[in-house]
Design an enzyme around this catalytic site. Structure first.
Site, PDB file in Angstrom:
ATOM      1  N   GLU A   1       0.977  -1.147  -0.155  1.00  0.00           N
ATOM      2  CA  GLU A   1      -0.011  -0.018  -0.112  1.00  0.00           C
ATOM      3  C   GLU A   1       0.897   1.313  -0.030  1.00  0.00           C
ATOM      4  O   GLU A   1       0.502   2.114   0.694  1.00  0.00           O
ATOM      5  CB  GLU A   1      -1.132   0.007   1.221  1.00  0.00           C
ATOM      6  CG  GLU A   1      -1.925  -1.144   1.225  1.00  0.00           C
ATOM      7  CD  GLU A   1      -2.589  -1.292   2.334  1.00  0.00           C
ATOM      8  OE1 GLU A   1      -2.599  -0.684   3.202  1.00  0.00           O
ATOM      9  OE2 GLU A   1      -3.354  -2.511   2.613  1.00  0.00           O
TER      10      GLU A   1
ATOM     11  N   GLU B   1      -6.204 -10.642  -1.022  1.00  0.00           N
ATOM     12  CA  GLU B   1      -7.035 -10.621   0.070  1.00  0.00           C
ATOM     13  C   GLU B   1      -8.549 -10.446  -0.349  1.00  0.00           C
ATOM     14  O   GLU B   1      -9.178  -9.655   0.387  1.00  0.00           O
ATOM     15  CB  GLU B   1      -6.750  -9.198   0.842  1.00  0.00           C
ATOM     16  CG  GLU B   1      -4.858  -9.157   0.983  1.00  0.00           C
ATOM     17  CD  GLU B   1      -4.627  -7.617   1.786  1.00  0.00           C
ATOM     18  OE1 GLU B   1      -5.714  -7.073   2.317  1.00  0.00           O
ATOM     19  OE2 GLU B   1      -3.518  -7.688   1.852  1.00  0.00           O
TER      20      GLU B   1
HETATM   21  O1  9MR Z   1      -7.232  -8.077   8.764  1.00  0.00           O
HETATM   22  C1  9MR Z   1      -6.118  -7.253   9.354  1.00  0.00           C
HETATM   23  C2  9MR Z   1      -6.766  -7.050  10.593  1.00  0.00           C
HETATM   24  O2  9MR Z   1      -6.775  -7.910  11.453  1.00  0.00           O
HETATM   25  C3  9MR Z   1      -5.833  -5.824  11.062  1.00  0.00           C
HETATM   26  O3  9MR Z   1      -6.467  -5.404  12.230  1.00  0.00           O
HETATM   27  C4  9MR Z   1      -5.669  -4.748  10.366  1.00  0.00           C
HETATM   28  C5  9MR Z   1      -4.690  -3.806  10.706  1.00  0.00           C
HETATM   29  O4  9MR Z   1      -4.537  -2.477   9.798  1.00  0.00           O
HETATM   30  O5  9MR Z   1      -5.192  -5.387   9.003  1.00  0.00           O
HETATM   31  C6  9MR Z   1      -5.647  -6.032   8.461  1.00  0.00           C
HETATM   32  O6  9MR Z   1      -5.460  -6.553   7.182  1.00  0.00           O
HETATM   33  C7  9MR Z   1      -5.252  -5.827   6.173  1.00  0.00           C
HETATM   34  C8  9MR Z   1      -4.040  -6.009   5.457  1.00  0.00           C
HETATM   35  O7  9MR Z   1      -2.824  -6.318   6.156  1.00  0.00           O
HETATM   36  C9  9MR Z   1      -3.547  -5.074   4.248  1.00  0.00           C
HETATM   37  N1  9MR Z   1      -4.762  -4.951   3.467  1.00  0.00           N
HETATM   38  C10 9MR Z   1      -5.877  -4.580   4.122  1.00  0.00           C
HETATM   39  C11 9MR Z   1      -6.176  -5.518   5.154  1.00  0.00           C
HETATM   40  C12 9MR Z   1      -7.581  -5.251   5.869  1.00  0.00           C
HETATM   41  O8  9MR Z   1      -7.708  -4.088   6.723  1.00  0.00           O
END
Ligand code: 9MR
Length: 326
Positions: free
Chosen positions: A133, A239
């Site tokens: 990102e 994802e």
């Molecule tokens: O699913 C993840 C969640 O449990 C965490 O709290 C969060 C923190 O920002 O990140 C989520 O995963 C993200 C991923 O690492 C990057 N793309 C977006 C995902 C969903 O927010």
């Protein structure tokens, strides 16, 4: 679990990987979750355990327990493993956020982090999301701590450091909102061109495909994937989840969801994208529920398995789309 053939077997027959993001607590404590994961999926990615914050809660040490548990589970069950993620603006440790570093200290810190983590899993993790990102929603480079200290070249260095410690591992750039041809994917595309021009060792691009509210047009997704492939890069869906606006869901949401999953698998197969990871194993563990804001905005059953890890229409749609190529 049942007499139906597992999804992973059907996927394997057409050279496809269907994966899920994995939570270490659920993996340890929920038998139906664990069974669905090993029986149905041939790929996984730790959802949080490999991020800098969870890995390095205390300055000067690493806690690999959760990441090891997930990675070892995947290896034991013959799954392809994606590592997520080395460089991100989110989920950095609290002590790190409070640290008053110089640019050079930050550079060395990131190099050591990448060497340590990629090195540890050299023979176990097949693919890494090296940078996650880095592009903002408006297409400009996101101003993160990494960008502030090193400019865009932090991306080059991150890939080079990962490559020098583990030349065999596939190294990916990963982002959201860039799934179809749009302003953001144009910006990611241009970033990839710059990296390739500078000789950065990058193998592919991960498209997250969080279809929350909007469902990117599958044809446009295919067209987008092709242009990145034309640069010589591989593409994966990293994802995926599918949810509808909570205040205006379609008439048959689970059928609509299934249809979209099926369309996307067919798109993948048509353009030679051979990996689709869903962001969670079952609906109960989805991040959409964890995020309060999202849980009220969207329907909260975005995955292939329901709260109790039973197969949903979306599961069958993915399976049927894969079966048809045999
Ligand atoms: O699913 C993840 C969640 O449990 C965490 O709290 C969060 C923190 O920002 O990140 C989520 O995963 C993200 C991923 O690492 C990057 N793309 C977006 C995902 C969903 O927010």
């Amino acid at each position: 679990m049942s007499n139906e053939r597992p999804l992973r077997e059907i996927a394997h027959e057409c050279g496809f990987k269907v994966g899920a993001a994995v939570d270490s607590d659920l993996l340890r404590n929920d038998v139906s979750y664990r069974d669905a994961l090993r029986y149905e999926f041939n790929a996984l990615t730790p959802e949080n355990a490999l991020k800098m914050g969870p890995l390095r809660p205390i300055r000067g040490t690493y806690d690999f327990a959760d990441a090891d548990a997930i990675v070892n589970f995947g290896r034991k069950h013959g799954m392809t493993i994606r590592g997520h993620t080395l460089v991100w603006h989110n989920q950095t440790p609290a002590w790190f956020q409070a640290w008053d570093y110089t640019d050079e200290q930050l550079r060395r810190f990131l190099r050591d982090h990448i060497h340590t983590v990629v090195g540890r899993y050299r023979s176990k993790i097949d693919t890494w999301d090296v940078v996650n990102e880095a592009v903002s929603d408006d297409g400009t480079m996101r101003e993160t701590v990494w960008y502030d200290a090193m400019g865009e070249r932090y991306i080059d260095r991150a890939f080079e450091w990962a490559n020098e410690i583990s030349p065999e591992t596939d190294l990916y750039y990963n982002d959201y909102g860039a799934d179809a041809v749009n302003k953001k994917s144009d910006a990611v595309y241009e970033l990839m061109e710059r990296l390739l021009d500078r000789g950065v060792p990058i193998d592919g691009v991960g498209f997250q495909l969080h279809a929350l509210g909007d469902r990117p047009n599958p044809e446009s997704v295919g067209e987008n994937f092709r242009r990145f492939q034309d640069l010589g890069l591989d593409v994966q869906i990293t994802e995926m989840d599918v949810a509808f606006p909570a205040d205006d869901p379609p008439e048959n949401p689970l059928e609509k969801q299934a249809e979209y999953y099926g369309d996307i698998v067919r798109t993948c197969l048509a353009v030679d994208c051979n990996m689709l990871i869903t962001w969670g194993v079952n609906d109960a563990g989805s991040w959409v529920r964890e995020f309060k804001d999202f849980a009220s905005r969207y329907t909260v059953d975005p995955l292939l398995f329901d709260d109790h890890s039973n197969r949903k229409p979306a599961y069958r749609a993915v399976r049927d789309a894969l079966r048809r190529v045999k």
